[in-house]
Scaffold this motif. Sequence first.
Motif, short mmCIF file in Angstrom:
data_model
loop_
_atom_site.label_atom_id
_atom_site.label_comp_id
_atom_site.label_asym_id
_atom_site.label_seq_id
_atom_site.Cartn_x
_atom_site.Cartn_y
_atom_site.Cartn_z
N ASN A 136 0.84 -1.18 0.00
CA ASN A 136 0.00 0.00 0.00
C ASN A 136 0.88 1.24 0.00
O ASN A 136 1.08 1.87 1.03
CB ASN A 136 -0.92 -0.02 1.23
CG ASN A 136 -1.98 1.05 1.15
OD1 ASN A 136 -2.03 1.81 0.18
ND2 ASN A 136 -2.81 1.13 2.17
N PRO A 137 1.45 1.58 -1.16
CA PRO A 137 2.44 2.65 -1.19
C PRO A 137 1.85 4.05 -1.12
O PRO A 137 2.59 5.02 -1.00
CB PRO A 137 3.15 2.44 -2.53
CG PRO A 137 2.24 1.63 -3.35
CD PRO A 137 1.24 0.96 -2.47
N GLU A 138 0.52 4.13 -1.16
CA GLU A 138 -0.15 5.42 -1.14
C GLU A 138 0.41 6.37 -0.08
O GLU A 138 0.82 7.48 -0.37
CB GLU A 138 -1.65 5.17 -0.89
CG GLU A 138 -2.49 6.40 -0.67
CD GLU A 138 -2.96 7.00 -1.98
OE1 GLU A 138 -3.04 6.25 -2.98
OE2 GLU A 138 -3.22 8.21 -2.01
N GLY A 139 0.43 5.91 1.16
CA GLY A 139 0.77 6.78 2.28
C GLY A 139 2.21 7.24 2.27
O GLY A 139 2.53 8.31 2.79
N SER A 161 2.64 12.27 -3.77
CA SER A 161 3.32 13.58 -3.82
C SER A 161 2.70 14.60 -2.89
O SER A 161 3.40 15.38 -2.25
CB SER A 161 3.28 14.13 -5.24
OG SER A 161 3.93 13.26 -6.10
N THR A 162 1.35 14.60 -2.82
CA THR A 162 0.71 15.63 -2.01
C THR A 162 1.07 15.50 -0.53
O THR A 162 0.97 16.46 0.22
CB THR A 162 -0.82 15.55 -2.14
OG1 THR A 162 -1.20 14.19 -1.99
CG2 THR A 162 -1.28 16.09 -3.47
N LEU A 163 1.48 14.31 -0.13
CA LEU A 163 1.82 14.12 1.28
C LEU A 163 3.23 14.61 1.59
O LEU A 163 3.60 14.77 2.75
CB LEU A 163 1.70 12.65 1.66
CG LEU A 163 0.30 12.04 1.58
CD1 LEU A 163 0.35 10.57 1.91
CD2 LEU A 163 -0.64 12.76 2.52
N ASP A 210 3.32 14.68 9.65
CA ASP A 210 2.54 13.60 10.25
C ASP A 210 1.99 12.60 9.25
O ASP A 210 0.82 12.26 9.28
CB ASP A 210 1.37 14.16 11.09
CG ASP A 210 1.86 15.04 12.21
OD1 ASP A 210 2.77 14.60 12.92
OD2 ASP A 210 1.36 16.15 12.35
N ASN A 211 2.79 12.17 8.32
CA ASN A 211 2.37 11.04 7.49
C ASN A 211 3.59 10.22 7.14
O ASN A 211 4.71 10.52 7.55
CB ASN A 211 1.63 11.53 6.24
CG ASN A 211 2.50 12.42 5.40
OD1 ASN A 211 3.62 12.07 5.06
ND2 ASN A 211 1.99 13.60 5.07
#
Lengths: 636, 346, 428
Positions: free
Chosen positions: A501-504, A508-510, A515-516
Amino acid sequence: MKNYILTLFLILLFSCGGDSKKDSNLSQKKNNISNKDSQTSAEDGGYGFEKIAKNLGFDTYEWNEKVDKTFFGDPKAVKGGKLNYIHSLFPRTMRVLGQNSSQVLNSRTIMSLCYEGLLGQHPATLEFTPRLASHWKISKDKTTFEFRINPDARWWDGMPVTSDDVIATWDLRMDETILSPAEQITYGKFERPIAKSKYIVSVKAKSVNWRNFLYFSTMVLHPNHILKDLDGTAFLEEYAFSVIPGTGPYIIEDKNIKNQESYTLERRLDYWNADSPFNKYKYNFDKIKVSVVKDNDALQFEKFKKGEQDIYNVQRSRRWVEETDFRATKKGWIKKQRVYSEKPAGTSGYYFNMRQWPFNDKRIRYAFCYLYDRQKMNKEMYYNEYGMMNSLYSGSVYENKDNKPFEYNPTEAKKLLKEAGYLERDSNGWLVHSETGKILSFEIVIQKTSAYMVTPVQQMLKEYGIDMQIKFMDYNTMIKNVNARNFNVCLLAYSGLIYPNPEGSLRSTLADQNDNNNVWGFKSDRVDNLLDEYDICFDQKRRVEIIREIDGIFSDVHPIAFSISRNYSRMMWWDKFGYPDWMFSRYVGEYWDALYYWWYDEDKDSELKESIESGKSLPLKPIDMKYWPNYLAKNS
Amino acid sequence: MKNTSIFSRRWQKFKTLKRGYYSLIILLSLYILSFFLPLLINNKALIVKYEGNYYFPIVTGFVSGQVFGQDVPGEARYRELKSSFKEDLNSSNWVLLPPYPYSPFEDITYDGNKMYESPSSLHWLGTDNTGRDVFARLCYAFNISISFALILTIINYIVGILIGGAMGYYGGKFDLFFQRLIEVWSSLPMLFVIIIISSILKPSFFLLIGIYTLVNWISMTYLIRAEFYREKAKPYVAAALSMGQSNFKIMFKHILANSLVPIITYFPFSVVAGISALVGLDYLGFGLAPPTPSWGQMLDVGLSNISKWWMVFSPVSAQFFTLLAIVFIGEGVREAFDPKVYSRLR
Amino acid sequence: MVNYFLRRILLMIPTFLGSTILVFTILQMAPGGPIEQMMLELQMGGNVVGEGGGGSSSNAIGGVSLPPKALKELERFYGFDKPIYQRYLSWLGVWPREIKHRDFSIPKGISSVEKRVGKVDGAIWKVDVSISNDNDLIVYEKSGEKSENWFSKIENSNEDGSLDAVVFQQEYSGILTGNLGKSYTYLKPVTEVMKPRFKISLFFGLTGIFLSYLICIPLGIKKALNHGSAFDFGSSVLIFMAYSIPGWALGGVLLVLFGGGSFFDVFPLGGFRSPSEIWDTLSPIQKVFDQIHHMILPIIAWSIGSFATLTVLMKNSLLENLSQDYVRTAFAKGLKENRVIWYHAMRNSLIPIASGIGHLLGVVIAGSYFIERMFNIDGFGRMAYEAILSRDYPVTLGFLVIVVLIRLLGNIISDFVLAIVDPRIRFK
C-alpha cells in the motif's frame, strides 16, 4: 476429615495427569447449539441456501481435499495440552478495537483466536475462504458486497450470528467515542451495512477500490445483543479488561486475566465451526498462556531455557549464533531452526529527508549508499545471517528485480561527492564544499538500542570525510521529530504488508505535509498516476506490474539507504510439539503461527522428559527449514 | 601566613597517611596522564618520516593515506604503514606510533578489527560489540567520568555551601523560603527534563553537568544546612559572635572548619555518585552522544552479552579501582584536615 | 517544638502547590503526548527497529493522518481542549471536570432534541435537550425533571442555522477529593494502578533498609573500633567493590547464575512472588517461603549499593565521637570502655544515620526502575519510568504527588528525629 483428606489427595493425583487427558483440563460448560433455525427460508440465507447460492450470484470457496488438506493444519494433530508463551508487554486493553487496542499482541492472540470475521484467507493462496459467512457476492461495479452468514454460527453465549451483528460492529467502529480514528478512516469508506435478511447483509463502498472487500470481509465481529446497550465510552470501559463474547475457537474468562501478569486462552468445546475442514486440525492447544516479562529479553530467554516458556523467537543474530548452543540444544531437547517463508520483509534502512540539505542532492544520497558497507557489517557483526535489501518490497513478487543493488563502491562515491562540490578535506578530515565552505555534516536521530548498528556506519562515513553526528532520543521524541520533518536522516523499519500500500508513503501531495508516512518527501507524477490506477485495479497481475514500476522509480530516486533483510524467522522450542511440515504458514512465517497450527504431542513430551532424566540425546534437526522456498520453486 | 602553616601541617599529616597519599598520587597522575591520552592511546602516528619529510599527524590532524602511498580512502593507516616500512629494509622511512596504537573509535570498519575479540596482547581488554578496543575506550572514558564527577561535585559544593550554609546559619525566614524552593525544585522529574532538553539540544558534556547540577545541589545543601544548624548551637559560635566577628567570618572560618568532617567524608561519595550518575544515564541512553566512550555504554553492552566477560569486567573494575582510590583519599583527607586529633584514649 | 512541626506541616501546602504546578507545566512541554502517539499509531501500525527490520504482515492501513473530528474527540477526552490553568485546577479538583461527552446537533428551528447518553441501571438512558430563550441549553430527564447529571452547551453554529452542541457530565473531582485521574495506558484509575505497585516497592524498600541497617551499623562500629586494621582495610575493599558494581548489573549476573536457566537452579527467575495461580494454592507457610525465595536475589541487588554509604557513615561518625572531649572526660572519670563506647559515643554517632531515615524513605518509595526491570517485578519505580516514556501524564503526576508528599514528610521526620536524638538542636 479423613474422607476430606482422601478426596483432596485424589484430586491432586488426578489433576497431575490432567495435561495429557483430552479436554479434561477445560472447565467450561458446553452451550447447547442444537436449536437450529428452521424459520428462515433458503432464499433469506437459511438452511438450503448453499444449493441456490450459485443461481443467486453468490460465490464461495469449495474445500478441495487434494490441494487444501496440506495448508489448514495437519491431520496428525491432536487436541490437548498447553502452550506457554512470554511476551514483552501486557495488552493495554483486552479489547481488539477502540482506544489502545492496536497492539500486535492483541491481534495475534485475542483477535485471531477469540473472534472471527466474515471471511478468512487461504494461508497459501490468499484466496477468500468461508468463515462466519459461507457465501459472498460482489456487484458488477465492484462497490456493493453481499455476505450470507452461516446459520450455524454462534457466539460464546449461544446466540446466533446475524446481519445485525455486522451492522452493530460497523456502528461501533464508526463511533468517535471509541477513540480509535483508524477505524473511522477504514470503515468510513463504506456506507452503513444493510440487513437484507437475518443472514444476508449487504454493504456499499463509497468508492471503487479492490482493497475495500478485503477490509470489510476480514473485519472481526462483535455481538449486537451486547453492543446495542452500549455506546462507545461504555464499551471502552466495560470491556477494557474483560473480553466481550466472540465466535472464535478460544475464550478468555475474566478469572484468567491477571492484569500485568498473564492471561490464558482456553479452547472452547462448543466452538460452532470446530468440525469444518478449514478448522479441524487447527486450534489444538487446550490452553494458551501468555505471560509477561516487560522489556527484558535476557530474562525472557533464561525463562525459555528453564522451561517456563515453550517457544522462543530469536531476534538478534548474535544470540542465535553464539548463545543457542547450550546443553539442551546440543542434546536435541530444544530444537532450533530457521524457518523460511514468504512473509513480507518490510522496509528498513536510513531514511533521507529529501526536503533539505544535504540529502536533497541525489549524488549525496547515492554516495551515502555506496559508502554504507552493509555487506561488511553483515559479515563482521551479523554473522552473515542476513540478505541485502534492494527494494521497497524485498523478497516478494512485487520486488523490481532491475533495481540497482548498491554495494560498497568508494570510487563511485568519491566521484559523486566531487561532482557535488566536495573536493577538499580540512585538517579534521571532513569534506568541505568548494564554494560554500560548508562541512558535509548532518545529524542522525536514533534510539539507544540501535546504536550498535549506527556507529560503524558513522565510522565508514568518517573515513571518507562525511560527518554523521549521532543523537539519542526516546522513541516518542524521535518520531515526533521525524513527523515534523525535523531531521536529516533517520533509521526506521516499517513492517511489510501482504498487499503493498504505497499510497501513504509515496503520494506527492503528502510530501509537504507533516505527520504522514511520506517521511522522505518523495514526489513523482508518474508514481501518482500509477497509484491512482493501482487502487481501482482488480487484476492482481497488473497490480504486481504497477508496484514493480513504482519500485523501480523509487529505487532510482533512492530516498533511502536500504539495509539488510531477513526472510526467515529464528525459532527455538522445547521438543514436545507436533507441527505441520511447513511449520509456519506461507505469508505469516512467524512464531505466533504455532498458536494456531501446532499441537501438544504427548509421546514426544514423555520422550523428552525421559531424555532429560537420563541425559539421552534426541535427533537434531537441520538448521534451515525451507518448505516454502521449495514449494515456490516447485509451483512456479 | 597562619593559613599556609595550617595547610602545610595538614599536608604533612596527610602525607603520613600512606594509603590515602598514594591513592591520591596514583589517581592524580592517572588523571593528568589521561589528558595526554591522544599521545598514548591512539591510532594516529606521533611522527612519520617519509621520503625525507617529517609529518606530525597528531598535531596537524588529518593526513591522507595517499601522501604515504597508501591505497586507503581516508586517513593514513599508521599501523599498516609501520609494518610496511619494516618490511622494506632499505628505506629510511619510519613511523613513531603511540605506545598503544588503537583509537577508541575505530571499529570493524577498519580491516582487521573483529568484534568480541577476547583479551590478548594486541587488545589488552578485548574488543566490544562493534570491534572497538575496550582498553582504549576504558581509558578515554576514565578521563570523561572523573572530569564529569569532579566538576559536578565542585559546583554542587559551592552552591551547597553557600546556600545550605546561609540557610543553616541564618535560619528563620531565609531558611524557610529556601526550604520551600528546594522542595519544589526537587520534585522536578529529572528524566523528563532531560527528554525535553535533549529533544531540543544535543546532550553534551556541559549540558549534562548543567542538568545534573540543577537537581543535585539539593542533597548537598541539606547536608550542609544540617551541619551549620548543629554547629551554630555550639558555644564557640556564641563566643565568636560576642567577640564581634562578622557573620561571614563565622560561617566560613569557624563553622565551616568545624563541619568539614561530614562534608569531606561526603566528598568521595559525591564524586562517586557523579560517576555513577553518568554511568546510569549512559546506560539508559540519555547520556553523552555516541561514539563517546563511556563506562555506562560498555556496561550496557556487557550485560546484554554476559558471556563476553571482559565487557562486564572492564567497566566494573575500572569503576571499582577509581572509587576505592577516591575513598582512600577521602579517608586520608578527613583525618588530616580534622582539627581534632583522632586518637582513642583508654 | 509542637508549634514548629505544626508550622512545618502547614508549610507543605505551598510547596505542594508549587511543585505540582511546575511538574504539570513541564509535562505539557514534553514532546510526544497521547494524541501524537495516536497519530503515530494511525501512521504506522507498529514499527520496530531491529537488525533485520520489521516483518509483520497484516492488512492494517497506514499512512493516513488524523481527521479533524477525531482530533477534536481525542482532545476533549484528554482535556487538551481546555487552557492549562483550567486543566491544573480541575486536576486539583477545584474546577469542574467534564467526564462524559456526547456530541449532537440541533437542526434549525427545533427547540428540543432527544439524545441517547448511555445506560443507566441496565436500561438506555436518554435525555431531552431544549433551547431556552437566551440560547442556553437545558437538559431534562425523561421524567421531565431538570437533569442533575447532564449539562449541555453550544459548541458551534453552522451556516445552515443548525447548532453543534455537546451534552456532558461534570464533577468536582481531583487530587483533593482523592481522584488522581485515569491512566492513559492502563485505562484504570491511577490510584488503582499505583496501589499494588506501591505496596511491592514499599515491601522491598523497607526490607532492604532494615537489612542494610542490620548489617551496616555493626560493621561500621567494628570498623571504627579497629580503625586502620587489616579487617578495616579488607572490609573497605569489599564494600567498595560491592558499591562499584551497579546493583542491577549484579542482579542480572545473579539471575543468569542462579536462576536455573543456564547454570544453577537455586532461585526463581524473577517475579515478586509465584504467579497467582500457584500462589493462590499455597499454604500460609509456603507463601512465606515462596516470598522469601523470590526476594533474596532482588534484595541483594537492591541493598548492595547502600552498604558502603551506610557503613562508612557509621564508621566515621563513631570515630569522630570517640575523639570528642566528652569521651575523653568519660574515660578520665574511669568509666569502662564498653560503657563509654556503647552508651555515650554510640548515641551521638547514630544521629547522622538516624536523620537519614527520612530521606531514605523517599528513595525507597521511588523504587528502583533498574532492579524492578531486571527481576520482572511490577513495582513503583518501573511504573513511573514507563509512565514517563509513554507520556502517561496522570500516572506520572500521581507518582510525583506521592513522592513529593513522602519526601516532604520525610524531611519533617528527619528533623524531628534529629531534634529528639540530639538535644543540642533546637527548632523554634
